[in-house]
Write a protein that holds these residues in place. Structure first.
Motif, PDB file in Angstrom:
ATOM      1  N   ALA A   1       3.865   3.515  -3.308  1.00 24.09           N
ATOM      2  CA  ALA A   1       3.974   4.940  -3.643  1.00 24.09           C
ATOM      3  C   ALA A   1       2.828   5.415  -4.529  1.00 24.09           C
ATOM      4  N   GLY A   2       1.718   4.683  -4.533  1.00 21.91           N
ATOM      5  CA  GLY A   2       0.579   5.040  -5.364  1.00 21.91           C
ATOM      6  C   GLY A   2       0.770   4.749  -6.831  1.00 21.91           C
ATOM      7  N   ASP A   3       1.788   3.978  -7.190  1.00 24.04           N
ATOM      8  CA  ASP A   3       2.126   3.719  -8.589  1.00 24.04           C
ATOM      9  C   ASP A   3       1.876   2.255  -8.949  1.00 24.04           C
ATOM     10  N   PRO A   4       1.009   1.971  -9.930  1.00 24.90           N
ATOM     11  CA  PRO A   4       0.716   0.581 -10.291  1.00 24.90           C
ATOM     12  C   PRO A   4       1.941  -0.211 -10.731  1.00 24.90           C
ATOM     13  N   ASP A   5       2.839   0.413 -11.484  1.00 23.55           N
ATOM     14  CA  ASP A   5       4.025  -0.307 -11.945  1.00 23.55           C
ATOM     15  C   ASP A   5       4.912  -0.724 -10.772  1.00 23.55           C
ATOM     16  N   THR A   6       5.054   0.185  -9.814  1.00 23.54           N
ATOM     17  CA  THR A   6       5.826  -0.159  -8.607  1.00 23.54           C
ATOM     18  C   THR A   6       5.171  -1.317  -7.872  1.00 23.54           C
ATOM     19  N   ALA A   7       3.867  -1.257  -7.733  1.00 22.41           N
ATOM     20  CA  ALA A   7       3.140  -2.310  -7.026  1.00 22.41           C
ATOM     21  C   ALA A   7       3.276  -3.651  -7.723  1.00 22.41           C
ATOM     22  N   VAL A   8       3.188  -3.657  -9.049  1.00 15.36           N
ATOM     23  CA  VAL A   8       3.319  -4.912  -9.798  1.00 15.36           C
ATOM     24  C   VAL A   8       4.717  -5.495  -9.623  1.00 15.36           C
ATOM     25  N   GLY A   9       5.734  -4.637  -9.651  1.00 11.01           N
ATOM     26  CA  GLY A   9       7.100  -5.119  -9.444  1.00 11.01           C
ATOM     27  C   GLY A   9       7.279  -5.760  -8.080  1.00 11.01           C
ATOM     28  N   VAL A  10       6.725  -5.114  -7.049  1.00  8.57           N
ATOM     29  CA  VAL A  10       6.796  -5.664  -5.693  1.00  8.57           C
ATOM     30  C   VAL A  10       6.030  -6.983  -5.617  1.00  8.57           C
ATOM     31  N   ALA A  11       4.846  -7.011  -6.208  1.00 10.92           N
ATOM     32  CA  ALA A  11       4.033  -8.232  -6.166  1.00 10.92           C
ATOM     33  C   ALA A  11       4.746  -9.394  -6.835  1.00 10.92           C
ATOM     34  N   LYS A  12       5.336  -9.151  -7.990  1.00 11.94           N
ATOM     35  CA  LYS A  12       6.059 -10.222  -8.687  1.00 11.94           C
ATOM     36  C   LYS A  12       7.230 -10.741  -7.852  1.00 11.94           C
TER      37      LYS A  12
ATOM     38  N   ALA B   1      -4.503   1.505  -1.220  1.00 10.37           N
ATOM     39  CA  ALA B   1      -5.379   2.672  -1.159  1.00 10.37           C
ATOM     40  C   ALA B   1      -5.749   3.192  -2.542  1.00 10.37           C
ATOM     41  N   SER B   2      -4.966   2.871  -3.554  1.00  8.22           N
ATOM     42  CA  SER B   2      -5.169   3.369  -4.914  1.00  8.22           C
ATOM     43  C   SER B   2      -5.948   2.367  -5.755  1.00  8.22           C
ATOM     44  N   SER B   3      -6.987   2.834  -6.456  1.00  7.75           N
ATOM     45  CA  SER B   3      -7.762   1.943  -7.318  1.00  7.75           C
ATOM     46  C   SER B   3      -6.920   1.421  -8.472  1.00  7.75           C
ATOM     47  N   GLY B   4      -6.035   2.274  -9.016  1.00  6.97           N
ATOM     48  CA  GLY B   4      -5.160   1.820 -10.087  1.00  6.97           C
ATOM     49  C   GLY B   4      -4.228   0.721  -9.633  1.00  6.97           C
ATOM     50  N   VAL B   5      -3.681   0.877  -8.435  1.00  3.95           N
ATOM     51  CA  VAL B   5      -2.802  -0.154  -7.870  1.00  3.95           C
ATOM     52  C   VAL B   5      -3.585  -1.424  -7.594  1.00  3.95           C
ATOM     53  N   ALA B   6      -4.762  -1.289  -6.998  1.00  5.08           N
ATOM     54  CA  ALA B   6      -5.560  -2.469  -6.658  1.00  5.08           C
ATOM     55  C   ALA B   6      -5.941  -3.256  -7.905  1.00  5.08           C
ATOM     56  N   ALA B   7      -6.290  -2.554  -8.980  1.00  5.80           N
ATOM     57  CA  ALA B   7      -6.630  -3.241 -10.225  1.00  5.80           C
ATOM     58  C   ALA B   7      -5.432  -4.010 -10.775  1.00  5.80           C
ATOM     59  N   ALA B   8      -4.252  -3.406 -10.692  1.00  4.55           N
ATOM     60  CA  ALA B   8      -3.047  -4.074 -11.172  1.00  4.55           C
ATOM     61  C   ALA B   8      -2.699  -5.292 -10.317  1.00  4.55           C
ATOM     62  N   LEU B   9      -2.869  -5.163  -8.993  1.00  9.20           N
ATOM     63  CA  LEU B   9      -2.590  -6.294  -8.105  1.00  9.20           C
ATOM     64  C   LEU B   9      -3.617  -7.408  -8.297  1.00  9.20           C
TER      65      LEU B   9
ATOM     66  N   THR C   1       0.847  -1.189   0.000  1.00  6.39           N
ATOM     67  CA  THR C   1       0.000   0.000   0.000  1.00  6.39           C
ATOM     68  C   THR C   1       0.882   1.238   0.000  1.00  6.39           C
ATOM     69  N   SER C   2       0.254   2.406  -0.007  1.00  4.80           N
ATOM     70  CA  SER C   2       1.006   3.655  -0.102  1.00  4.80           C
ATOM     71  C   SER C   2       1.542   4.072   1.259  1.00  4.80           C
ATOM     72  N   GLU C   3       2.848   3.999   1.400  1.00  5.32           N
ATOM     73  CA  GLU C   3       3.510   4.553   2.571  1.00  5.32           C
ATOM     74  C   GLU C   3       4.094   5.919   2.258  1.00  5.32           C
ATOM     75  N   THR C   4       4.321   6.184   0.970  1.00  2.00           N
ATOM     76  CA  THR C   4       4.725   7.498   0.474  1.00  2.00           C
ATOM     77  C   THR C   4       3.829   7.828  -0.717  1.00  2.00           C
TER      78      THR C   4
END
Length: 400
Positions: A93-104, A118-126, A49-52
């Motif tokens: 950081a509210g960024d879908p690409d960052t989230a996908v990298g972490v998830a992978k 917290a971000s809908s864009g991030v949640a959709a990517a996850l 989630t977004s810590e920054t």
């Protein structure tokens, strides 16, 4: 009488168990086994989630609730039935690409449970990653309706936009023959709200029209006049950003609040002072504020978050719910993704907002909502509960 945590977390309304094509990787010193046998010694959960970034305050609310919920649901042990729960906290950081990298990275390390964001864009990517890799995903505060029913592996732990819009309609009661005007910015956010109001309130008999304003507009008097010219029975406002203050001022100066009820969503505590002289004239729909529910779970969450130095706010219960659902999944599913999915479908539990139900068909989280007003309190504004809207009255349309 309070339901004990052990009984609460064992409560499942059984529906249909899923038969899925493949199993995801697991963690721990032993393999997940069939019901009735011992689970793995340890399970690692990735909380993303977004810590920054722009949604860091929302991320903190969620994390405060998650940590309090995990302590509560495991009696402070971080264990369930002998399985140790280890949490890897990662910043998107509210960024879908960052989230996908972490998830992978986490999935590559054998993690098969993810939670956030917290971000809908991030949640959709996850959610997409969860579907592709067949891992459990407990989606957090992100409200986009598209996340509900997106795949078999994604579950909500908070409300969604459709529940907000349905709550707005409750200020009118019977919508048949009524006119609702959507006053919003002409961007993706505003257009999404316009579409939701047309689908949900229009579907209940209301005539829905719209006044959409370009994002670069700074003079809102003509648009406030346009709202009045439509003679609506209710105005639904969807607005965000730096022009909010000027917009609310124009609405007030043009007498919109004296002519028609105006409804908008009440955000977190940082926004309570943003409405200016209109503050006590607006009717607010609301997902959560600490004084809305009256139950022991909510009291416990508030106490735990404050003890840890946090402040309970809009998205704190979403994190608390996520922890309860996580413990239920591990308790019943023992780390096997298919079994954890089945354990959550139809799951009923007592959370900070009272009784919640995970709808089996599409994994929406059915929950009560609130009608709220702001009242002046020593130079500031605080929320006051007007009414509690029953969960079934604002349940989103079921996705098949």
């Amino acid at each position: 009488m309070r339901v004990t945590k052990k009984l609460l977390l064992g409560t499942v309304i059984a529906t249909a168990a899923l038969t899925l094509a493949a199993c995801a990787p697991s963690t721990g010193t032993t393999s997940p086994t069939e019901s009735g046998e011992a689970g793995p010694a340890e399970i690692t959960v990735g909380v993303i989630t977004s810590e920054t970034g722009p949604l860091a305050s929302y991320g903190k609310q969620y994390l405060d609730g998650f940590k309090a919920g995990l302590e509560w649901a495991t009696d402070g042990t971080d264990e369930v039935n002998g399985t140790k729960i280890t949490v890897e906290y990662r910043d998107d950081a509210g960024d879908p690409d960052t989230a996908v990298g972490v998830a992978k990275e986490l999935i590559g390390d054998g993690v098969n449970i993810l939670a956030g964001s917290a971000s809908s864009g991030v949640a959709a990517a996850l959610a997409e990653q969860a579907g592709q890799n067949k891992v459990l995903f407990l989606s957090g505060p992100a409200a986009a309706d598209a996340i509900t029913g997106i795949n078999d592996y994604t579950f909500r732990t908070g409300r969604q936009s459709a529940q907000d819009v349905a709550t707005a309609g409750t200020f009118l009661g019977d919508l048949e023959g009524k006119t609702v005007t959507v006053f919003a910015q002409n961007n993706a956010f505003g257009q999404g709200n316009e579409a939701a109001v047309k689908a949900i309130l229009g579907g209940k008999g209301a005539t829905v029209n719209s006044v959409l304003v370009a994002e670069d507009v700074t003079e809102f008097t003509p648009f406030a006049q346009q709202v009045l010219a439509g003679s609506p029975d209710l105005v639904f406002v969807a607005w965000a950003g730096a022009t909010s203050g000027a917009m609310w001022q124009a609405m007030s100066q043009q007498g919109v609040f004296d002519a028609v009820p105006v409804v908008t969503g009440l955000g977190d505590s940082a926004t309570f002072g943003a409405y200016g002289e209109a503050s006590e004239k607006i009717s607010f729909l609301n997902h959560y504020f600490p004084g809305a529910p009256d139950n022991e779970v909510n009291d416990t969450m508030i106490e735990a978050v404050e003890k840890a130095g946090g402040t309970p706010d809009l998205f704190t219960p979403d994190g608390f719910n996520a922890a309860i659902m996580l413990v239920q999944a591990i308790k019943e599913g023992k780390g096997d993704v298919d079994a954890m999915v089945a354990a959550l479908e139809g799951f009923e539990f007592d959370g900070p907002k009272g009784k919640l139900t995970v709808r089996a068909s599409d994994h929406a989280l059915i929950q009560e909502m609130y009608q709220v007003k702001l009242v002046s309190d020593g130079g500031a504004f605080t929320p006051e509960l007007v009414d509690t809207v029953p969960a079934d009255e604002v349940a989103p349309a079921e996705k098949q």
